[in-house]
Scaffold this active site. Structure first.
Site, PDB file in Angstrom:
ATOM      1  N   PRO A 158     -19.368  -8.223 -40.267  1.00  0.00           N
ATOM      2  CG  PRO A 158     -17.182  -8.362 -41.108  1.00  0.00           C
ATOM      3  CD  PRO A 158     -18.564  -8.930 -41.294  1.00  0.00           C
ATOM      4  N   GLY A 159     -18.812  -5.086 -38.729  1.00  0.00           N
ATOM      5  CA  GLY A 159     -18.878  -3.640 -38.937  1.00  0.00           C
ATOM      6  C   GLY A 159     -17.677  -2.997 -38.281  1.00  0.00           C
ATOM      7  CE1 TYR A 198     -24.403   2.579 -27.624  1.00  0.00           C
ATOM      8  CE2 TYR A 198     -22.568   3.371 -28.941  1.00  0.00           C
ATOM      9  CZ  TYR A 198     -23.863   2.938 -28.845  1.00  0.00           C
ATOM     10  OH  TYR A 198     -24.616   2.850 -29.979  1.00  0.00           O
ATOM     11  CB  CYS A 229     -25.304  23.600 -23.528  1.00  0.00           C
ATOM     12  SG  CYS A 229     -24.605  24.961 -24.459  1.00  0.00           S
ATOM     13  CE1 TYR A 264     -22.596   0.645 -35.364  1.00  0.00           C
ATOM     14  CE2 TYR A 264     -20.465  -0.216 -34.679  1.00  0.00           C
ATOM     15  CZ  TYR A 264     -21.704  -0.418 -35.248  1.00  0.00           C
ATOM     16  OH  TYR A 264     -22.059  -1.663 -35.707  1.00  0.00           O
TER      17      TYR A 264
HETATM   18  C1  LIG Z   1     -24.877  -3.751 -35.959  1.00  0.00           C
HETATM   19  C2  LIG Z   1     -25.008  -5.016 -36.680  1.00  0.00           C
HETATM   20  C3  LIG Z   1     -23.878  -5.654 -37.208  1.00  0.00           C
HETATM   21  C4  LIG Z   1     -22.481  -5.135 -37.027  1.00  0.00           C
HETATM   22  O1  LIG Z   1     -22.051  -5.158 -35.707  1.00  0.00           O
HETATM   23  P1  LIG Z   1     -20.512  -4.846 -35.365  1.00  0.00           P
HETATM   24  O2  LIG Z   1     -20.446  -4.952 -33.898  1.00  0.00           O
HETATM   25  O3  LIG Z   1     -20.239  -3.469 -35.844  1.00  0.00           O
HETATM   26  O4  LIG Z   1     -19.687  -5.866 -36.053  1.00  0.00           O
HETATM   27  C5  LIG Z   1     -24.065  -6.823 -37.918  1.00  0.00           C
HETATM   28  N1  LIG Z   1     -25.296  -7.352 -38.104  1.00  0.00           N
HETATM   29  C6  LIG Z   1     -26.405  -6.759 -37.616  1.00  0.00           C
HETATM   30  C7  LIG Z   1     -27.724  -7.380 -37.868  1.00  0.00           C
HETATM   31  C8  LIG Z   1     -26.309  -5.580 -36.886  1.00  0.00           C
HETATM   32  O5  LIG Z   1     -27.403  -5.015 -36.386  1.00  0.00           O
END
Ligand SMILES: *Cc1c(COP(=O)(O)O)cnc(C)c1O
Length: 422
Positions: free
Chosen positions: A276-277, A318, A346, A375
């Site tokens: 998870p990110g 996005y 600009c 992000y």
């Molecule tokens: C970007 C990415 C993530 C994280 O994605 P999230 O949407 O931020 O949870 C995990 N694994 C891989 C391989 C990614 O490229």
């Protein structure tokens, strides 16, 4: 849930008024909340209870070493996609044994550093990459645990630029070829084929695509095992979405995601890697900006603030929605207006929100762009020769600048004139 809330008419990060940080640091700046980072990590960890999961925070969502360390102190590993991110994760104190290296285009020096650092696993995304991985491992006298990232050809139903699991995307190994390619990988001398990996996209707001992808992974693992390839780990990637817009239905909870994982993959006796990110950091950060001018156009009013698309590119890139919250709490019952919120860059794309309903604002007021912890800073640039935006971490009543604003001299020091101009 996050720890940004009004207290005595002032938006606080935990127990600290954001206005106080703005006075000390200047604007714009990113502000992260330790308690929110911790809360999100623990919620995800609890959702995975009993699943033997290593939670590898996707560093590309937020690469600040203090943020990474906050999560690492709770047991997080790291998912990295470049040598730079690998170095950040190591510098933050993430044990190498909890680091996974993902990404479609790893260069040889990156692979060498990863193998020499003794990381948990490298996820390979093509046959030529597998060959190179084996070759480098043999040269270094090592065997490297690899995962094969498969492309399950499912539609993540998210923004086109963050969909990664369709066959027309560049990611992963076409899942119908995966069996043959894994057999090949299994014969390469430098490789220990440990895992099947999948990551189908980001900001998913529905579990159905995860279900489809996990079912395909399950089939593959069963098939490979029948063939004598002992897959012992499954890497589920990241991608679970977060609420950005309170008007929209909230995405599935980590608990619902965990239940799905348990249901589909729970009986395979595999260790799991989760990446998870956004889920961990997105709502733990805000971008704080000051209003420069209110401009009345022919047909619209513009709030021109000192943050711009180079600081937070998600709306331009996005069409992303960020809540915009005045740092001084508006009086209740105040007449609202409809405004476009823009930055100084600009380009017309430098627009954070169009026709947003906001309370009256004046030059000098502070605004908070919510849900900017993922992000945000990692995608910032110096476009328009603007300095990279600083990052602040709050804990209770304390704050620290965890990345400072560079000086203009530092920025210029990277540039030189060629010999013939001297
Ligand atoms: C970007 C990415 C993530 C994280 O994605 P999230 O949407 O931020 O949870 C995990 N694994 C891989 C391989 C990614 O490229």
């Amino acid at each position: 849930m996050n720890h940004f809330h009004y207290h005595q008419g002032q938006l606080n990060a935990e127990d600290l008024p954001l206005e106080q940080i703005a006075a000390a640091v200047g604007t714009p700046f990113y502000c992260y909340s330790t308690a929110t980072l911790q809360r999100h990590f623990i919620a995800f960890q609890e959702a995975m209870t009993g699943l033997r999961a290593t939670i590898c925070f996707a560093v590309k969502a937020n690469g600040n070493i203090a943020v990474i360390r906050t999560l690492a102190e709770l047991g997080a590993g790291a998912d990295v996609v470049s040598e730079g991110e690998l170095r950040c994760a190591l510098a933050a104190g993430v044990p190498a044994g909890r680091i996974v290296f993902s990404g479609v285009g790893k260069a040889r020096p990156e692979i060498e550093l990863a193998i020499n650092s003794g990381i948990l696993q490298i996820n390979a995304e093509s046959e030529p990459e597998l060959d190179l991985l084996s070759q480098v491992a043999v040269q270094l006298g090592k065997k490297i645990a690899i995962g094969i990232r498969v492309n399950p050809d499912v539609d993540a139903a998210t923004h086109a630029k963050i969909t990664t699991g369709r066959k027309e995307n560049k990611f992963g190994i076409e899942w119908t070829h995966a069996h043959r390619i894994l057999q090949h990988a299994n014969r390469l001398p430098g490789l220990d084929v440990a895992a099947v990996a999948v990551h189908i996209g980001s900001q998913l707001t529905d579990l159905a695509p995860f279900r489809e992808a996990f079912l395909r992974v399950r089939d593959l693992v069963v098939m490979l095992r029948a063939d004598g390839i002992a897959i012992r780990r499954i890497d589920l990637g990241g991608g679970l979405g977060i609420p950005y817009d309170p008007q929209m239905a909230p995405p599935p909870s980590p608990a619902a995601y965990g239940a799905l994982v348990r249901q589909i993959l729970g009986d395979l006796e595999c260790d799991l890697i989760c990446e998870p990110g956004r889920l961990l950091v997105g709502n733990a950060g805000m971008l704080i900006s000051r209003v420069l001018y209110i401009k009345e156009g022919a047909t619209r009013s513009f709030v021109i603030c000192d943050a711009a698309m180079n600081d937070l590119v998600r709306p331009a890139m996005y069409d992303a929605h960020h809540e915009i919250i005045p740092v001084r709490q508006p009086e209740s019952g105040v007449a609202m207006g409809v405004m476009d919120v823009v930055g100084p860059v600009c380009e017309s794309g430098d627009t954070f929100a169009r026709q947003r309903t906001l309370p009256p604002l004046a030059s000098g007021d502070l605004l908070a762009f919510a849900s900017a912890g993922a992000y945000g800073a990692t995608m910032s640039s110096t476009y328009n020769a603007r300095r990279l935006v600083p990052e602040v971490l709050v804990k209770g009543t304390a704050f620290a600048v965890v990345r400072r604003r560079p000086s203009y001299d530092e920025m210029l020091s990277l540039e030189t004139f060629p010999e013939w101009m001297k």
